[in-house]
Motif scaffolding. Sequence first.
Motif, mmCIF file in Angstrom:
data_model
loop_
_atom_site.group_PDB
_atom_site.id
_atom_site.type_symbol
_atom_site.label_atom_id
_atom_site.label_comp_id
_atom_site.label_asym_id
_atom_site.label_seq_id
_atom_site.Cartn_x
_atom_site.Cartn_y
_atom_site.Cartn_z
ATOM 1 N N ILE A 100 -6.311 1.488 -9.178
ATOM 2 C CA ILE A 100 -5.893 0.257 -8.496
ATOM 3 C C ILE A 100 -4.374 0.137 -8.543
ATOM 4 C CG2 ILE A 100 -6.071 -2.272 -8.502
ATOM 5 C CD1 ILE A 100 -8.788 -1.936 -9.907
ATOM 6 N N PHE B 224 -8.113 2.732 -13.854
ATOM 7 C CA PHE B 224 -6.717 2.953 -14.214
ATOM 8 C C PHE B 224 -5.853 2.460 -13.073
ATOM 9 C CE2 PHE B 224 -5.531 6.803 -11.667
ATOM 10 C CZ PHE B 224 -6.749 6.997 -11.047
ATOM 11 N N ASP C 230 0.814 -1.225 0.000
ATOM 12 C CA ASP C 230 0.000 0.000 0.000
ATOM 13 C C ASP C 230 0.841 1.267 0.000
ATOM 14 O OD1 ASP C 230 0.989 -0.154 2.571
ATOM 15 O OD2 ASP C 230 -0.924 0.251 3.556
ATOM 16 N N GLY D 191 4.190 -0.667 -10.629
ATOM 17 C CA GLY D 191 5.634 -0.636 -10.854
ATOM 18 C C GLY D 191 6.026 -1.583 -11.961
HETATM 19 C C1 B12 Z 1 8.121 -1.727 -0.948
HETATM 20 C C2 B12 Z 1 7.951 -3.184 -1.328
HETATM 21 C C3 B12 Z 1 7.478 -4.049 -0.338
HETATM 22 C C4 B12 Z 1 7.111 -3.575 1.052
HETATM 23 C C5 B12 Z 1 5.656 -3.063 0.990
HETATM 24 C C6 B12 Z 1 5.405 -1.941 1.945
HETATM 25 C C7 B12 Z 1 4.048 -1.390 1.710
HETATM 26 N N1 B12 Z 1 3.340 -1.155 2.781
HETATM 27 O O1 B12 Z 1 3.641 -1.155 0.577
HETATM 28 C C8 B12 Z 1 7.248 -4.917 1.849
HETATM 29 C C9 B12 Z 1 8.662 -5.056 2.315
HETATM 30 C C10 B12 Z 1 6.311 -5.072 3.043
HETATM 31 C C11 B12 Z 1 6.976 -5.919 0.751
HETATM 32 C C12 B12 Z 1 6.502 -7.172 0.982
HETATM 33 C C13 B12 Z 1 6.320 -8.122 -0.010
HETATM 34 N N2 B12 Z 1 6.710 -8.013 -1.296
HETATM 35 CO CO1 B12 Z 1 7.272 -6.344 -2.086
HETATM 36 N N3 B12 Z 1 8.091 -4.896 -2.973
HETATM 37 C C14 B12 Z 1 8.267 -3.646 -2.621
HETATM 38 C C15 B12 Z 1 9.026 -2.895 -3.729
HETATM 39 C C16 B12 Z 1 10.495 -2.811 -3.280
HETATM 40 C C17 B12 Z 1 8.568 -1.470 -4.071
HETATM 41 C C18 B12 Z 1 7.079 -1.265 -4.434
HETATM 42 C C19 B12 Z 1 6.748 0.196 -4.282
HETATM 43 O O2 B12 Z 1 6.066 0.593 -3.322
HETATM 44 N N4 B12 Z 1 7.212 1.087 -5.191
HETATM 45 C C20 B12 Z 1 7.012 2.544 -5.116
HETATM 46 C C21 B12 Z 1 6.059 3.076 -6.198
HETATM 47 C C22 B12 Z 1 5.642 4.511 -5.864
HETATM 48 O O3 B12 Z 1 6.770 3.116 -7.411
HETATM 49 P P1 B12 Z 1 6.519 2.086 -8.603
HETATM 50 O O4 B12 Z 1 6.322 0.735 -8.050
HETATM 51 O O5 B12 Z 1 7.594 2.249 -9.607
HETATM 52 O O6 B12 Z 1 5.097 2.570 -9.237
HETATM 53 C C23 B12 Z 1 5.013 3.577 -10.262
HETATM 54 C C24 B12 Z 1 3.811 3.346 -11.129
HETATM 55 O O7 B12 Z 1 3.554 1.995 -11.359
HETATM 56 C C25 B12 Z 1 2.697 4.024 -10.379
HETATM 57 N N5 B12 Z 1 1.689 3.257 -9.669
HETATM 58 C C26 B12 Z 1 1.800 2.251 -8.816
HETATM 59 N N6 B12 Z 1 0.594 1.948 -8.320
HETATM 60 C C27 B12 Z 1 -0.308 2.807 -8.855
HETATM 61 C C28 B12 Z 1 -1.663 2.971 -8.683
HETATM 62 C C29 B12 Z 1 -2.337 3.996 -9.334
HETATM 63 C C30 B12 Z 1 -3.786 4.204 -9.120
HETATM 64 C C31 B12 Z 1 -1.619 4.834 -10.229
HETATM 65 C C32 B12 Z 1 -2.325 5.909 -10.931
HETATM 66 C C33 B12 Z 1 -0.263 4.665 -10.424
HETATM 67 C C34 B12 Z 1 0.388 3.661 -9.725
HETATM 68 O O8 B12 Z 1 3.310 4.836 -9.383
HETATM 69 C C35 B12 Z 1 4.705 4.886 -9.546
HETATM 70 C C36 B12 Z 1 4.979 6.131 -10.329
HETATM 71 O O9 B12 Z 1 6.301 6.220 -10.715
HETATM 72 C C37 B12 Z 1 8.820 -3.868 -4.933
HETATM 73 C C38 B12 Z 1 10.011 -3.955 -5.884
HETATM 74 C C39 B12 Z 1 10.144 -2.762 -6.777
HETATM 75 N N7 B12 Z 1 11.304 -2.199 -6.854
HETATM 76 O O10 B12 Z 1 9.129 -2.356 -7.398
HETATM 77 C C40 B12 Z 1 8.638 -5.221 -4.241
HETATM 78 C C41 B12 Z 1 7.738 -6.273 -4.883
HETATM 79 C C42 B12 Z 1 6.478 -5.621 -5.425
HETATM 80 N N8 B12 Z 1 7.423 -7.160 -3.783
HETATM 81 C C43 B12 Z 1 7.346 -8.415 -4.100
HETATM 82 C C44 B12 Z 1 7.034 -9.471 -3.218
HETATM 83 C C45 B12 Z 1 7.151 -10.866 -3.783
HETATM 84 C C46 B12 Z 1 6.683 -9.235 -1.898
HETATM 85 C C47 B12 Z 1 6.315 -10.294 -0.849
HETATM 86 C C48 B12 Z 1 5.366 -11.378 -1.347
HETATM 87 C C49 B12 Z 1 7.618 -10.873 -0.302
HETATM 88 C C50 B12 Z 1 7.434 -12.040 0.658
HETATM 89 N N9 B12 Z 1 7.717 -13.243 0.156
HETATM 90 O O11 B12 Z 1 7.044 -11.830 1.779
HETATM 91 C C51 B12 Z 1 5.689 -9.442 0.264
HETATM 92 C C52 B12 Z 1 4.151 -9.318 0.087
HETATM 93 C C53 B12 Z 1 3.552 -8.308 1.015
HETATM 94 C C54 B12 Z 1 2.065 -8.301 0.956
HETATM 95 N N10 B12 Z 1 1.418 -8.370 2.130
HETATM 96 O O12 B12 Z 1 1.458 -8.210 -0.071
HETATM 97 C C55 B12 Z 1 7.656 -8.608 -5.576
HETATM 98 C C56 B12 Z 1 6.403 -8.911 -6.397
HETATM 99 C C57 B12 Z 1 6.752 -9.956 -7.441
HETATM 100 C C58 B12 Z 1 5.679 -10.220 -8.457
HETATM 101 N N11 B12 Z 1 4.483 -9.685 -8.382
HETATM 102 O O13 B12 Z 1 5.970 -10.948 -9.364
HETATM 103 C C59 B12 Z 1 8.405 -7.279 -5.923
HETATM 104 C C60 B12 Z 1 8.266 -6.823 -7.382
HETATM 105 C C61 B12 Z 1 9.892 -7.525 -5.562
HETATM 106 C C62 B12 Z 1 10.544 -8.562 -6.451
HETATM 107 N N12 B12 Z 1 11.229 -8.155 -7.507
HETATM 108 O O14 B12 Z 1 10.423 -9.724 -6.196
HETATM 109 N N13 B12 Z 1 7.262 -5.383 -0.467
#
Ligand code: B12
Length: 300
Positions: A61, A90, A18, A94
């Motif tokens: 979402i 929409f 979240d 990431g």
């Molecule tokens: C932070 C994080 C966590 C934190 C979450 C904290 C929290 N409260 O959110 C913690 C450490 C708890 C966590 C846990 C887990 N995580 Co995690 N996590 C991440 C991480 C590092 C970053 C995600 C993030 O918040 N990015 C910040 C946002 C702002 O940036 P962004 O993602 O680039 O999004 C951009 C756009 O997409 C857009 N966007 C995103 N969402 C939305 C929504 C709307 C409406 C709009 C308009 C735009 C938009 O906004 C950004 C603009 O630049 C990713 C890896 C990564 N580098 O992406 C893994 C990742 C998502 N996690 C992963 C996994 C596997 C897990 C766990 C299952 C690990 C485990 N075995 O326990 C758990 C599951 C937790 C759960 N209960 O669901 C995987 C998912 C793999 C997959 N789907 O195939 C990832 C990709 C890591 C990896 N490479 O393996 N995680």
Amino acid sequence: MAEPIRLLTAVPICDGHDSAINTINLEFIRHGIEVVYLGYHRSARDIVRAAIQEDVRAIGISSYNGGHVEFFAEVIALLKRQRAAHIGVFGGGGGTITKRDAAVMMRKGVDRIFFAGTPLAEVVKFVKTEYGRRAAGGKRRARNIGRRMPGALASASLDHRTSTPGERRSPICIGLTGPGGAGKTTLIDELVLRFLTKNPRARIAILSHDPSIIGKGALLGDRATMIYSQDDRVFMRSLATRGRAGGLSPESARWLRAMKGGGFDAVFVETVGIGQEGLPFRSGLMDKSIFVMGPDYGSR
Ligand code: B12
């Protein structure tokens, strides 16, 4: 004043990521958008029910744990089934949503997917251009609210009304006020659970208020902490105060009137957490008002 854009945001079921949506919500609010935040681990059905009840223009979402192609498609299918296809969808996730997945999702009706690295300003600009011009489905607004309880269960709950059609019932109206963090939302949720359990035909309305930030939007977050209030027999509407002091909104009276005449058994009104006992409900608006506070406050 132009009507602010209202959006609903949520994180899908089995997903606790979240942090991204929390950041995006704040950016929306900073730019004058009102966001009803449903929280994480939310089913497509919960999301669609809330979006229809709240008359939002679009659903945002944030999905990180996979299954996004199916989940977004399910949300769109449910919206269509509830004749709410005017609500846009929409989102982002990431790097977990690939360009190829996004193309499939957009073919299925998603308006836009945002990828990693997108500046938040671009997200806000998209929302303002895409959803700023769409009229909210809610021209109907406070009218026919009972009919906006979606799903098969909506018709079931109408069929099972304790009153006969045409009969006007007066629901019991309970107002809850008190300082922020005292537990108003949790108490309403618990009361709703008890009403629903005690009377399997009960239908309940909740009118919930959160503050608008001056010159900006509002985070309407009470749904995120309500569990039992996501029931199909509950209609909930979140209102922003939009500059009105005293814990309620300029729209509260109209909504309350509609809820009182909407065939509900009970109506709960939650004020903003202002801490002023009696102030929001002093005009005898409610049958009963409850002042909620933590045991550590010291006064009566
Ligand atoms: C932070 C994080 C966590 C934190 C979450 C904290 C929290 N409260 O959110 C913690 C450490 C708890 C966590 C846990 C887990 N995580 Co995690 N996590 C991440 C991480 C590092 C970053 C995600 C993030 O918040 N990015 C910040 C946002 C702002 O940036 P962004 O993602 O680039 O999004 C951009 C756009 O997409 C857009 N966007 C995103 N969402 C939305 C929504 C709307 C409406 C709009 C308009 C735009 C938009 O906004 C950004 C603009 O630049 C990713 C890896 C990564 N580098 O992406 C893994 C990742 C998502 N996690 C992963 C996994 C596997 C897990 C766990 C299952 C690990 C485990 N075995 O326990 C758990 C599951 C937790 C759960 N209960 O669901 C995987 C998912 C793999 C997959 N789907 O195939 C990832 C990709 C890591 C990896 N490479 O393996 N995680």
